[in-house]
Design a protein around this motif. Structure first.
Motif, PDB file in Angstrom:
ATOM      1  N   PHE A  40     -38.957 -37.495   3.066  1.00  0.00           N
ATOM      2  CA  PHE A  40     -39.754 -36.635   3.938  1.00  0.00           C
ATOM      3  C   PHE A  40     -40.753 -35.874   3.060  1.00  0.00           C
ATOM      4  O   PHE A  40     -40.391 -35.387   1.984  1.00  0.00           O
ATOM      5  CB  PHE A  40     -38.879 -35.633   4.683  1.00  0.00           C
ATOM      6  N   ILE A  41     -41.982 -35.756   3.528  1.00  0.00           N
ATOM      7  CA  ILE A  41     -43.037 -35.064   2.801  1.00  0.00           C
ATOM      8  C   ILE A  41     -43.405 -33.806   3.567  1.00  0.00           C
ATOM      9  O   ILE A  41     -44.121 -33.864   4.565  1.00  0.00           O
ATOM     10  CB  ILE A  41     -44.276 -35.966   2.640  1.00  0.00           C
ATOM     11  N   PRO A  42     -42.899 -32.640   3.161  1.00  0.00           N
ATOM     12  CA  PRO A  42     -43.196 -31.407   3.893  1.00  0.00           C
ATOM     13  C   PRO A  42     -44.603 -30.895   3.609  1.00  0.00           C
ATOM     14  O   PRO A  42     -45.110 -31.023   2.494  1.00  0.00           O
ATOM     15  CB  PRO A  42     -42.139 -30.420   3.389  1.00  0.00           C
ATOM     16  N   TYR A  43     -45.231 -30.313   4.617  1.00  0.00           N
ATOM     17  CA  TYR A  43     -46.531 -29.662   4.441  1.00  0.00           C
ATOM     18  C   TYR A  43     -46.682 -28.607   5.520  1.00  0.00           C
ATOM     19  O   TYR A  43     -45.902 -28.572   6.478  1.00  0.00           O
ATOM     20  CB  TYR A  43     -47.683 -30.679   4.509  1.00  0.00           C
ATOM     21  N   HIS A  44     -47.696 -27.747   5.364  1.00  0.00           N
ATOM     22  CA  HIS A  44     -47.936 -26.707   6.352  1.00  0.00           C
ATOM     23  C   HIS A  44     -49.113 -27.105   7.231  1.00  0.00           C
ATOM     24  O   HIS A  44     -50.232 -27.242   6.751  1.00  0.00           O
ATOM     25  CB  HIS A  44     -48.191 -25.353   5.703  1.00  0.00           C
ATOM     26  N   ARG A  45     -48.851 -27.310   8.489  1.00  0.00           N
ATOM     27  CA  ARG A  45     -49.868 -27.711   9.447  1.00  0.00           C
ATOM     28  C   ARG A  45     -50.999 -26.691   9.494  1.00  0.00           C
ATOM     29  O   ARG A  45     -50.765 -25.496   9.548  1.00  0.00           O
ATOM     30  CB  ARG A  45     -49.237 -27.854  10.829  1.00  0.00           C
ATOM     31  N   SER A  46     -52.229 -27.150   9.423  1.00  0.00           N
ATOM     32  CA  SER A  46     -53.463 -26.368   9.512  1.00  0.00           C
ATOM     33  C   SER A  46     -53.870 -25.731   8.194  1.00  0.00           C
ATOM     34  O   SER A  46     -54.968 -25.201   8.085  1.00  0.00           O
ATOM     35  CB  SER A  46     -53.392 -25.272  10.588  1.00  0.00           C
ATOM     36  N   ARG A  69     -42.748 -36.352  -6.348  1.00  0.00           N
ATOM     37  CA  ARG A  69     -43.998 -35.840  -5.791  1.00  0.00           C
ATOM     38  C   ARG A  69     -44.862 -36.992  -5.283  1.00  0.00           C
ATOM     39  O   ARG A  69     -44.719 -38.132  -5.725  1.00  0.00           O
ATOM     40  CB  ARG A  69     -44.794 -35.045  -6.830  1.00  0.00           C
ATOM     41  N   ILE A  70     -45.789 -36.654  -4.368  1.00  0.00           N
ATOM     42  CA  ILE A  70     -46.700 -37.654  -3.836  1.00  0.00           C
ATOM     43  C   ILE A  70     -48.071 -37.008  -3.658  1.00  0.00           C
ATOM     44  O   ILE A  70     -48.180 -35.822  -3.361  1.00  0.00           O
ATOM     45  CB  ILE A  70     -46.188 -38.221  -2.484  1.00  0.00           C
ATOM     46  N   ARG A  71     -49.118 -37.801  -3.874  1.00  0.00           N
ATOM     47  CA  ARG A  71     -50.480 -37.334  -3.621  1.00  0.00           C
ATOM     48  C   ARG A  71     -51.150 -38.321  -2.685  1.00  0.00           C
ATOM     49  O   ARG A  71     -51.217 -39.520  -2.971  1.00  0.00           O
ATOM     50  CB  ARG A  71     -51.283 -37.204  -4.914  1.00  0.00           C
ATOM     51  N   LYS A  73     -54.349 -39.962  -0.538  1.00  0.00           N
ATOM     52  CA  LYS A  73     -55.735 -40.300  -0.882  1.00  0.00           C
ATOM     53  C   LYS A  73     -56.697 -39.192  -0.454  1.00  0.00           C
ATOM     54  O   LYS A  73     -56.607 -38.675   0.655  1.00  0.00           O
ATOM     55  CB  LYS A  73     -56.115 -41.614  -0.199  1.00  0.00           C
ATOM     56  N   ASP A  74     -57.605 -38.830  -1.374  1.00  0.00           N
ATOM     57  CA  ASP A  74     -58.676 -37.859  -1.118  1.00  0.00           C
ATOM     58  C   ASP A  74     -58.166 -36.433  -0.878  1.00  0.00           C
ATOM     59  O   ASP A  74     -58.909 -35.572  -0.405  1.00  0.00           O
ATOM     60  CB  ASP A  74     -59.543 -38.282   0.074  1.00  0.00           C
ATOM     61  N   ILE A  75     -56.880 -36.164  -1.162  1.00  0.00           N
ATOM     62  CA  ILE A  75     -56.334 -34.811  -1.020  1.00  0.00           C
ATOM     63  C   ILE A  75     -55.894 -34.339  -2.403  1.00  0.00           C
ATOM     64  O   ILE A  75     -55.125 -35.014  -3.085  1.00  0.00           O
ATOM     65  CB  ILE A  75     -55.155 -34.793  -0.028  1.00  0.00           C
ATOM     66  N   LYS A  76     -56.385 -33.179  -2.816  1.00  0.00           N
ATOM     67  CA  LYS A  76     -56.164 -32.693  -4.176  1.00  0.00           C
ATOM     68  C   LYS A  76     -54.704 -32.341  -4.429  1.00  0.00           C
ATOM     69  O   LYS A  76     -54.153 -32.629  -5.491  1.00  0.00           O
ATOM     70  CB  LYS A  76     -57.052 -31.471  -4.437  1.00  0.00           C
ATOM     71  N   ASN A  77     -54.065 -31.682  -3.465  1.00  0.00           N
ATOM     72  CA  ASN A  77     -52.695 -31.211  -3.665  1.00  0.00           C
ATOM     73  C   ASN A  77     -51.701 -32.366  -3.742  1.00  0.00           C
ATOM     74  O   ASN A  77     -51.901 -33.429  -3.145  1.00  0.00           O
ATOM     75  CB  ASN A  77     -52.277 -30.293  -2.522  1.00  0.00           C
ATOM     76  N   THR A  78     -50.616 -32.127  -4.478  1.00  0.00           N
ATOM     77  CA  THR A  78     -49.477 -33.036  -4.410  1.00  0.00           C
ATOM     78  C   THR A  78     -48.401 -32.383  -3.548  1.00  0.00           C
ATOM     79  O   THR A  78     -48.383 -31.158  -3.382  1.00  0.00           O
ATOM     80  CB  THR A  78     -48.904 -33.331  -5.809  1.00  0.00           C
ATOM     81  N   PHE A  79     -47.504 -33.198  -3.016  1.00  0.00           N
ATOM     82  CA  PHE A  79     -46.481 -32.704  -2.110  1.00  0.00           C
ATOM     83  C   PHE A  79     -45.119 -33.214  -2.576  1.00  0.00           C
ATOM     84  O   PHE A  79     -45.007 -34.310  -3.125  1.00  0.00           O
ATOM     85  CB  PHE A  79     -46.745 -33.196  -0.680  1.00  0.00           C
ATOM     86  N   PRO A  80     -44.051 -32.421  -2.343  1.00  0.00           N
ATOM     87  CA  PRO A  80     -42.714 -32.867  -2.748  1.00  0.00           C
ATOM     88  C   PRO A  80     -42.201 -33.989  -1.848  1.00  0.00           C
ATOM     89  O   PRO A  80     -42.576 -34.076  -0.676  1.00  0.00           O
ATOM     90  CB  PRO A  80     -41.867 -31.601  -2.575  1.00  0.00           C
ATOM     91  N   ILE A  81     -41.363 -34.820  -2.416  1.00  0.00           N
ATOM     92  CA  ILE A  81     -40.630 -35.815  -1.635  1.00  0.00           C
ATOM     93  C   ILE A  81     -39.202 -35.302  -1.497  1.00  0.00           C
ATOM     94  O   ILE A  81     -38.517 -35.051  -2.496  1.00  0.00           O
ATOM     95  CB  ILE A  81     -40.638 -37.191  -2.314  1.00  0.00           C
ATOM     96  N   THR A  82     -38.741 -35.105  -0.276  1.00  0.00           N
ATOM     97  CA  THR A  82     -37.416 -34.556  -0.012  1.00  0.00           C
ATOM     98  C   THR A  82     -36.590 -35.546   0.804  1.00  0.00           C
ATOM     99  O   THR A  82     -37.097 -36.581   1.239  1.00  0.00           O
ATOM    100  CB  THR A  82     -37.528 -33.208   0.732  1.00  0.00           C
ATOM    101  N   HIS A  83     -35.317 -35.221   1.010  1.00  0.00           N
ATOM    102  CA  HIS A  83     -34.414 -36.186   1.637  1.00  0.00           C
ATOM    103  C   HIS A  83     -33.663 -35.652   2.853  1.00  0.00           C
ATOM    104  O   HIS A  83     -32.907 -36.389   3.474  1.00  0.00           O
ATOM    105  CB  HIS A  83     -33.401 -36.684   0.598  1.00  0.00           C
ATOM    106  N   GLN A  84     -33.857 -34.380   3.182  1.00  0.00           N
ATOM    107  CA  GLN A  84     -33.192 -33.806   4.362  1.00  0.00           C
ATOM    108  C   GLN A  84     -34.096 -32.764   4.992  1.00  0.00           C
ATOM    109  O   GLN A  84     -34.715 -31.963   4.301  1.00  0.00           O
ATOM    110  CB  GLN A  84     -31.868 -33.156   3.969  1.00  0.00           C
ATOM    111  N   VAL A  85     -34.171 -32.781   6.321  1.00  0.00           N
ATOM    112  CA  VAL A  85     -34.954 -31.794   7.049  1.00  0.00           C
ATOM    113  C   VAL A  85     -34.065 -31.168   8.113  1.00  0.00           C
ATOM    114  O   VAL A  85     -33.296 -31.868   8.785  1.00  0.00           O
ATOM    115  CB  VAL A  85     -36.221 -32.426   7.681  1.00  0.00           C
TER     116      VAL A  85
END
Length: 214
Positions: A40-46, A69-71, A73-85
């Motif tokens: 799962f790749i968490p992010y903050h909507r908006s 981590r994952i980045r 395409k065309d987005i500067k930030n990287t995001f964590p890869i997690t396994h439970q939500v």
């Protein structure tokens, strides 16, 4: 058929069961392949992503990732890869190094680091002033009776964890990372989908257990 797909989507199962893990077989209306759900790749909507950024991304060159981590395409930030939500709805968390939220990411990093080192009232107040200057709602970050900083999750916030380690991420949306064997090359390929378009392929036993939950 569409109703069954909706009911077994990751987002619907999360809402009905309160928690989902990144395991098992899935499919998608956007990509007609049986896949394995691996993260799962968490992010903050908006804030982190706009609607135009939100997939389907189903070409390997559209993103790069490590096991953690994952980045996109065309987005500067990287995001964590997690396994439970999990759904948290107003849960309180002590502000610690092992907690990452869309709130703590906006706070002055020096003030936050000094608070982690000392946890004094003065540095807690400095963090709160930084939160106020960044227009963070007062009910999101506060001091408890011991003078320690607490973060209060909003009703639509979600908690994310990895299979190992103690780190917690709290954001309000996420994407599903999947893998499948490319029928042309025979090699592993990866795809990212919103949870509404990530459908669990349930076994007969899973179907029976799901019925008991409704």
């Amino acid at each position: 058929m569409m109703k069954e797909l909706h009911e077994s989507s990751i987002i619907n199962l999360l809402q009905s069961q309160g928690m989902q893990q990144a395991v098992g077989r899935v499919c998608s209306k956007s990509l007609q392949e049986e896949m394995s759900l691996i993260g799962f790749i968490p992010y903050h909507r908006s804030i982190d992503l706009s609607e135009s950024d939100i997939i389907p991304i189903n070409i390997n060159s559209d993103f790069v990732f490590s096991p953690y981590r994952i980045r996109l395409k065309d987005i500067k930030n990287t995001f964590p890869i997690t396994h439970q939500v999990s759904i948290v709805k107003g849960r309180k968390y002590l502000v610690e190094r092992t907690l990452t939220t869309y709130i703590t990411e906006k706070i002055n990093k020096t003030h936050l680091s000094k608070y982690f080192e000392n946890q004094t009232h003065s540095w807690a107040d400095a963090v709160l002033r930084s939160a106020t200057s960044n227009k963070i709602p007062e009910n999101s970050l506060s001091k408890n009776d011991q003078g320690l900083l607490e973060f209060t999750a909003n009703n639509d916030d979600l908690e994310f964890r990895r299979n190992t380690g103690e780190h917690i991420w709290v954001y309000n949306d996420f994407l599903c990372l999947c893998t499948f064997i490319n029928k042309v090359t025979g090699l592993p390929s990866y795809a990212v989908f919103p949870p509404e378009d990530t459908i669990r392929i349930l076994s007969d036993k899973d179907d029976e257990e799901s019925e008991l939950l409704f």
